[in-house]
Every structure is written in C-alpha cells, then in structure tokens.
Design an enzyme around this catalytic site. Structure first.
Site, PDB file in Angstrom:
ATOM      1  N   ASN A 138      37.774 -92.447  -8.710  1.00 52.34           N
ATOM      2  CA  ASN A 138      36.752 -91.514  -8.225  1.00 52.34           C
ATOM      3  C   ASN A 138      35.401 -92.142  -8.558  1.00 52.34           C
ATOM      4  OD1 ASN A 138      35.050 -89.399  -7.685  1.00 52.34           O
ATOM      5  ND2 ASN A 138      35.778 -88.075  -9.363  1.00 52.34           N
ATOM      6  N   TRP A 139      34.812 -92.744  -7.519  1.00 51.99           N
ATOM      7  CA  TRP A 139      33.576 -93.490  -7.784  1.00 51.99           C
ATOM      8  C   TRP A 139      32.382 -92.575  -8.095  1.00 51.99           C
ATOM      9  CZ3 TRP A 139      33.393 -97.898  -3.499  1.00 51.99           C
ATOM     10  CH2 TRP A 139      34.457 -98.791  -3.733  1.00 51.99           C
ATOM     11  N   LYS A 140      32.476 -91.310  -7.729  1.00 52.37           N
ATOM     12  CA  LYS A 140      31.377 -90.337  -7.889  1.00 52.37           C
ATOM     13  C   LYS A 140      30.146 -90.844  -7.145  1.00 52.37           C
ATOM     14  CE  LYS A 140      33.479 -88.706 -12.084  1.00 52.37           C
ATOM     15  NZ  LYS A 140      33.361 -88.227 -13.449  1.00 52.37           N
TER      16      LYS A 140
ATOM     17  N   HIS B   3      36.775 -80.706  -7.986  1.00 50.38           N
ATOM     18  CA  HIS B   3      36.341 -81.426  -9.182  1.00 50.38           C
ATOM     19  C   HIS B   3      35.371 -80.548  -9.972  1.00 50.38           C
ATOM     20  CE1 HIS B   3      34.619 -84.417 -11.813  1.00 50.38           C
ATOM     21  NE2 HIS B   3      35.687 -85.173 -11.529  1.00 50.38           N
TER      22      HIS B   3
ATOM     23  N   GLU C 125      32.753 -81.169 -11.549  1.00 47.93           N
ATOM     24  CA  GLU C 125      31.325 -81.411 -11.323  1.00 47.93           C
ATOM     25  C   GLU C 125      30.833 -80.647 -10.088  1.00 47.93           C
ATOM     26  OE1 GLU C 125      31.558 -85.663 -11.375  1.00 47.93           O
ATOM     27  OE2 GLU C 125      31.871 -85.645 -13.543  1.00 47.93           O
TER      28      GLU C 125
ATOM     29  N   GLU D 162      42.051 -82.195 -15.270  1.00 49.80           N
ATOM     30  CA  GLU D 162      40.955 -82.888 -15.930  1.00 49.80           C
ATOM     31  C   GLU D 162      40.230 -81.920 -16.862  1.00 49.80           C
ATOM     32  OE1 GLU D 162      39.679 -86.491 -13.282  1.00 49.80           O
ATOM     33  OE2 GLU D 162      38.523 -84.720 -12.766  1.00 49.80           O
TER      34      GLU D 162
ATOM     35  N   GLY E  88      34.026 -88.139 -18.662  1.00 49.29           N
ATOM     36  CA  GLY E  88      32.839 -88.965 -18.908  1.00 49.29           C
ATOM     37  C   GLY E  88      32.319 -88.893 -20.328  1.00 49.29           C
TER      38      GLY E  88
ATOM     39  N   SER F 220      38.241 -89.748 -19.129  1.00 43.90           N
ATOM     40  CA  SER F 220      38.157 -90.898 -20.045  1.00 43.90           C
ATOM     41  C   SER F 220      39.456 -91.692 -20.135  1.00 43.90           C
ATOM     42  CB  SER F 220      37.707 -90.451 -21.440  1.00 43.90           C
ATOM     43  OG  SER F 220      36.446 -89.838 -21.363  1.00 43.90           O
TER      44      SER F 220
HETATM   45  P1  PGA Z   1      36.088 -90.321 -16.276  1.00 40.01           P
HETATM   46  O1  PGA Z   1      36.065 -89.310 -15.012  1.00 40.01           O
HETATM   47  O2  PGA Z   1      37.334 -91.180 -16.085  1.00 40.01           O
HETATM   48  O3  PGA Z   1      34.829 -91.116 -16.137  1.00 40.01           O
HETATM   49  O4  PGA Z   1      36.157 -89.522 -17.493  1.00 40.01           O
HETATM   50  C1  PGA Z   1      37.210 -88.745 -14.508  1.00 40.01           C
HETATM   51  C2  PGA Z   1      36.883 -87.868 -13.305  1.00 40.01           C
HETATM   52  O5  PGA Z   1      35.870 -87.183 -13.323  1.00 40.01           O
HETATM   53  O6  PGA Z   1      37.640 -87.875 -12.332  1.00 40.01           O
END
Ligand code: PGA
Length: 690
Positions: free
Chosen positions: A446-448, A533, A535, A605, A611, A651
C-alpha cells in the site's frame, strides 16, 4: 516390461562403468606402461617412426583419463546425452581393434587393464563384444539410467574426476606407479620368479621332415619316418603348445666389459646390490645424475655392488659417461625387460639376497642425508612393510570419500526439495499441516500518498523483474495512487504481480468532482482495491455505510476488495477490539452473499500499529485473525471461512514477517512503509519461503 528394461539398462551401465573405471585407473597409475603398449600397437601398424614419444605419452595419459572419467560419469549418470554415445563410439573402435588383434595377433596382450589383469586376445574379444552390447543398450535407453546426483551438482563430479585422474597420472609419472602390477614389484625374489615349478606344462613341438625319392618330395613326421631309400631335404619344427612361462623369463645381465653373463652372480649375491636401470640412456633423464653418482660413491664406500643395466648402444653409453662422469659398470639387459622392471628412465633398484627391497624413480632417489651408515642399519636397507592397504585407503579417502559425501549431501538436498514440492502440491497435506486448505497467501503493498509517477513506475518495474526472476511463494499485489495505475499496469506482468487502487468512489459516476469510480479503476488494468483503511476512515470521514457502497461498487465492477478493519489503542486497552472489528465487518461487508464474499480479502490493521513501528505481537495478530475467521465462519460457513484470506498489517517488515506468517490464521500482510523499496518488500514476500 518397462521395469525389466530399467533393470537391464542399469546392469549394463554398471558393468560398463566399472570396466571403464578399472581399465582407466590401472592405465592412469602406470602412464609409461600405457605408452609402451601404445608403442606396441604403432609398431604393429608400422607407424612408430611417425609418432613422437611425447604424443604417445600424452595419448596414454589422455586415454586413461578418458576411460576413467567416462566410467565415473556413467556410474553417476551425468551428462546422459553425450556420455553413453562416447562410450558406444569407444566400444565400437575397441571391438574393431580386438577383432584385428584376434585375427592377426600383432600384440600378445591387448593392454586393456594394463598389467593388472592379462587377457588372451580371444578373451579380450569376447569381453568387448559383451561390453559393446551393453553400450548399445545404454545408448538406446539412456534415460532409464538412474541419476546418482542432481543435474545442478553434476559439474562437481565432472571437474573433480578429471582433475583427480590427470593429477594421479602426473604423480605416477613423477614418482612410480602407485600400484605395481608387474612381476618386479618390491618383495619379488627374481630368481624364484624365473623358476619353472616341477610338473609344469612343457611346451610341445612337432617336427616335419621333407624327403625326396625319384624326383618326388613328401612330408613325414617322426612317427612315419620313411626308409633309407628316401633322401632328406629339409626339416621344420613348429610349437604346437605353449608350455608354462614363469613370470620372469627374460632377465639376464651381461657385463659389457667382459661379455660375461653375471645374472646368476648378481641374483645369488648375499647382501645388497644396486641396479641402476635405464632401457635407453639416450632418452634417460639426466637431471639427477649428481644423486646417482653420490649413491654410487656410497655403494663403493660400503662395498655394495652397483651396476647400470641398459639396452643402449656403446655410443649412448659413452655419451652418458661423458655427460655424467659415471664410473659404474654397464651391463646389457633386454630393453623390454628393463622397461618392465621400473617405470622410470633411469630408475634405481636395491636388491638384498636377490630380492627387490627398494625401487626409486630418478626424481625420488635416496639422498646422502639418508645414506649415512651401512644399508643393514638403515631403514631403506630393510624390506618395507606391505602398504597396499594404506595406499588403497588413500585412494578411498581422496577420491571415493569426497564423492560419496557429495552424493549423500546431494541426495538429502534432493529429498528435502521433493518433500517441499510435495507439501506445496499436496492440498490434503497442507490442510492437515496448516489447516490452510485452498487459502491464498498474499503480500500486498500500500504505497499510500508516496512516490511521483516516474518513481512509482520504476519501483513497479523493479518489483516485477525481481519476482519474474524468482517466483514468489505467494500472490503479490501493489496498490498505488490513482495516477500511477494505468502506467504501472503497463510494466507489470499480471501473472506475476497484481495491481490495485487505494480507494474508489462510493458513486457509480457523474458530477463528483475529484472522485475516481470503481469502473475507472478497473479500466486501468487494476484487479484490486483497498477499502476501509483506517486513514480514510479517520481523515476523510468514511463511515461504515459509505464503505458498504464502495464495496458493492468495487465488486460490481469486477474488483477484488482488500477490506481493512482494526481498533484504536484506546479500544484495545478497553479490550473492545473484537467488538470493534466485528462491527466494521458487519457494517460494510457482511451483507454480501456467499458468491460475492469470495472476492473479499480481509486485512486486520490495528490502528496503533500503523506506521508507528509498533507491531502487534504474532500472538495478538493470530488471536484476532482467528476471531475474524470464526465470525466469517458464523456468517458464511466453515468452508468459506477456511478459504478467506486474512492479512495482517501494521509495521510489518522482513524481520518480523516470518514469525507473523508462521501463524496458522495469518495468510499474509498488507504492507505500507516497507512496500516502498523493492528489497524491503521482497524480503517480506520471501518470508513465505522460510
Ligand atoms: P505500515 O502501514 O506497514 O507502514 O505500518 C500498513 C498500512 O497502513 O497498510
């Protein structure tokens, strides 16, 4: 029938392999003997004048190496295409040669096994016909030969064998044959070797008399010898039966200075005698003449007789004397006999009471440091202990043992590979082992909101190449910002890496400025979309209801949904994680029917792990994923739950992925930060290989 054929092919292979190994090895340990044999053939073909010595010697080393190596290659069944053909070609040639030898009798012994095993020409022909048949069988059904070593490791056998056998030949040329099969080996009583035992078979002869009477000639034998009216013209004697021939039969020593035969005197001498042997002083290696002279001086000091036995001409002897200052007496002995006595020109022999107790090549002569006292007090003056066993052991340790260990290691490697493949292909085994029936293992990136278009395309390319070169053990997906999708789709091989978006609109189409619909995502070539997600829930206010609409549209447009769920830290601390996750699933995906559910991948998640560098422990993750599976089972049944891929995210990196992925309910990961570099991402993908 096929089984029988396999057995026959492998018996033929073994027979050929062992014969080639034996005949190659005995030739390799006696390169000079092999060269002499080649000379015999060249003489029989009247070609000896055209072929220089170094060619026949090189030919001898090469022939031995070729036979031995082909034997080993056949035994291990390496290079199955070329080896049987080469062996067949050799057998055709050898058989033709032996037919000629059998018919014309140009040489007494074919030399197949050097001096180790002597065969008559008839026996050699029979042997070669059998081996030729074996070679045809093996060449015809070469694929029935069972490999002793995997294809990928066969180069070790190939190189090791050739190097070993060539080095063996070179060493035996420098020193003396490691194994001495000739009648003059250390420990031989020469006089005894010349004796004909009582009652031994005598040779038989028939004499024919040619007689003449009244102008007419006729042949008679002793039985029908005619009366005196016949006049004798001539007689012919032919040998009809060979008698017993002692192992040593052409050994005689004539002192050049007097012409006296001193064989008896030398062999009956009580005490030590040095014999310097040189079939041809003209070709003798003169680099060590200083050592020879020192040994002669030593012999003179201690009154040990010293003779040089040679078949050289007076001129060659004189040249040798001029060159080396030799003062020892020269004697004449048959050239072939001298070549048989020692495979070194010159070589040194030490006799004690007519028994050979020492043999040295001119490269390894005893030095003055060793010759410090009368021979009786020195080690070299004693009959050496028979060390055949230790020499055989050396061969076993230096050649057989390493190959044996290699074979065992290779077989174990092949076996573990077989087991691994079996595990992979055997679904039932998988089911019992991991309880992961048909479930797909997935690593999704997931490049975001990272990487511009060029960077994104370059990364996608790199990932695609790395995975094309080394097939992963799981499905791999990369989810990119919308603007990357179409370009990234161009550089990905969809059978290697899947492509997904990070979001899509909750409306089908129309006046929704800035939004991207599921159908647009699909039209880029993407197959997946991440929805739910944390976010997006947190920063863009995506509620369960909105997500439900998005899920429906994504599925309707043929996309697979990676649906995220997870609790905040407070919720976990309040032990509400199960409740929260269940509510998220119920709110946005549990309305789907069983068919639509097949296109749902769940990603758990925990928000506190995203993150932050804080990973849920593998036990915490496993516990939650097991819970999710249980509620999926409640809703869609056990079988559907077993087939649902549930990922962990937050993470996740190469260092903790193996531990996480080893848990029975964790089917892979949704990776944020660590998906932005090919090596990091690949490290996680490779966790499925551990
Ligand atoms: P992360 O993100 O691996 O940077 O913790 C995971 C995600 O948000 O899918």
């Amino acid at each position: 029938m096929k089984k029988l054929r396999i057995i026959i092919v492998n018996i033929c292979r073994l027979l050929l392999a062992l014969t080639f190994i034996l005949s190659g090895y005995v030739k390799a340990v006696d390169p000079l003997g092999t060269q002499y044999k080649l000379d015999d053939y060249l003489i029989a073909m009247s070609l000896s004048d055209y072929v220089p010595d170094f060619v026949t010697l090189g030919g001898a080393v090469g022939l031995a190496a070729l036979e031995f190596s082909l034997g080993i290659f056949l035994l291990f069944s390496v290079r199955r295409r070329i080896v049987p053909r080469l062996i067949l070609a050799m057998m055709v040639f050898m058989t033709a040669l032996t037919v000629w030898i059998y018919a014309a009798d140009p040489v007494k012994d074919c030399g197949c096994f050097g001096d180790a095993i002597k065969l008559t020409n008839g026996e050699t022909l029979a042997k070669n016909i059998v081996l030729l048949v074996c070679a045809i069988v093996v060449a015809r059904w070469r694929k029935d030969m069972k490999r002793l070593i995997s294809k990928s490791n066969q180069w070790i056998v190939l190189n090791y064998t050739v190097i070993y056998i060539v080095l063996t030949s070179l060493y035996c040329l420098y020193a003396l044959p490691t194994f001495d099969f000739r009648p003059y080996r250390v420990g031989t009583d020469i006089k005894k070797g010349m004796e004909i035992p009582e009652g031994a078979e005598q040779p038989e002869f028939v004499t024919t008399f040619i007689m003449k009477k009244d102008g007419q000639t006729k042949d008679f034998t002793l039985e029908n010898y005619p009366d005196s009216t016949w006049e004798f013209v001539d007689s012919k004697t032919v040998q009809t039966k060979a008698g017993y021939e002692p192992p040593i039969h052409d050994f005689s020593i004539t002192l050049n200075s007097t012409g006296e035969d001193i064989t008896e005197a030398v062999l009956s001498h009580k005490g030590y005698t040095f014999l310097l042997i040189s079939p041809h002083l003209g070709y003798a290696d003169d680099s060590n003449f200083g050592n020879i002279d020192q040994i002669y001086e030593y012999a003179t000091d201690y009154k040990v007789p010293f003779y040089c036995l040679t078949a050289s001409t007076e001129k060659d002897i004189q040249r040798w004397i001029d060159m080396t200052g030799a003062e020892y007496p020269f004697c004449t002995t048959d050239e072939r006999t001298l070549k048989t006595v020692i495979r070194s020109n010159p070589g040194l022999l030490l006799l004690k009471d007519g028994v050979i107790i020492g043999k040295w090549s001119h490269n390894q002569l005893p030095t003055t440091d060793e010759l410090t006292a009368p021979l009786g007090k020195l080690e070299i003056g004693q009959m050496p202990k028979d060390n055949t066993a230790s020499r055989i052991l050396k061969v076993l340790m230096t050649f057989v043992l390493p190959l044996l260990l290699l074979t065992i290691a290779d077989r174990m490697w092949a076996w573990s590979k077989w087991v691994r493949n079996k595990e992979k292909s055997n679904k039932l085994y998988q089911f019992f082992k991991n309880n992961r029936k048909m479930r797909k293992k997935i690593v999704a990136g997931n490049w975001k909101m990272n990487l511009n278009l060029q960077e994104g395309v370059a990364l996608a390319k790199e990932i695609n190449e790395a995975l094309a070169a080394e097939k992963p053990n799981c499905d791999v997906v990369i989810c990119t910002p919308f603007v990357h999708l179409a370009s990234v789709a161009q550089v990905l091989d969809a059978s290697v890496v899947g492509l997904g978006a990070e979001n899509c609109a909750n409306k089908e189409k129309g006046a929704y400025t800035g939004e991207v619909s599921a159908s647009m995502v699909k039209s880029t070539g993407a197959q997946y979309v991440i929805l739910g997600h944390s976010e997006r829930r947190q920063y863009y206010g995506e509620t369960a209801e909105i997500l439900k609409e998005k899920v429906d549209l994504a599925l309707a447009n043929g996309l697979k949904v990676i649906f995220c769920c997870g609790e905040t830290l407070e919720e976990r601390e309040a032990e509400k994680q199960n409740e929260v996750v269940k509510a998220e699933l119920v709110g946005s995906v549990f309305h789907l029917d069983a068919e639509a559910w097949k296109n749902i991948i769940i990603a758990y998640e925990p928000i506190w792990a995203i993150g932050t560098g804080k990973t849920a422990t593998s036990d915490q993750a496993e516990e939650m994923l097991a819970y999710i599976r249980s509620i999926v089972a409640e809703k869609y049944g056990k079988e559907a739950a077993e087939e649902t891929s549930i990922l962990y995210g937050g993470s996740c990196k190469a260092s903790n992925a193996p531990e996480l992925f080893s848990k029975p309910n964790i089917d892979g990961g949704l990776i944020g930060g660590a998906s932005l570099k090919c090596a990091d991402f690949k490290g996680i993908i490779d966790a499925w290989k551990k």
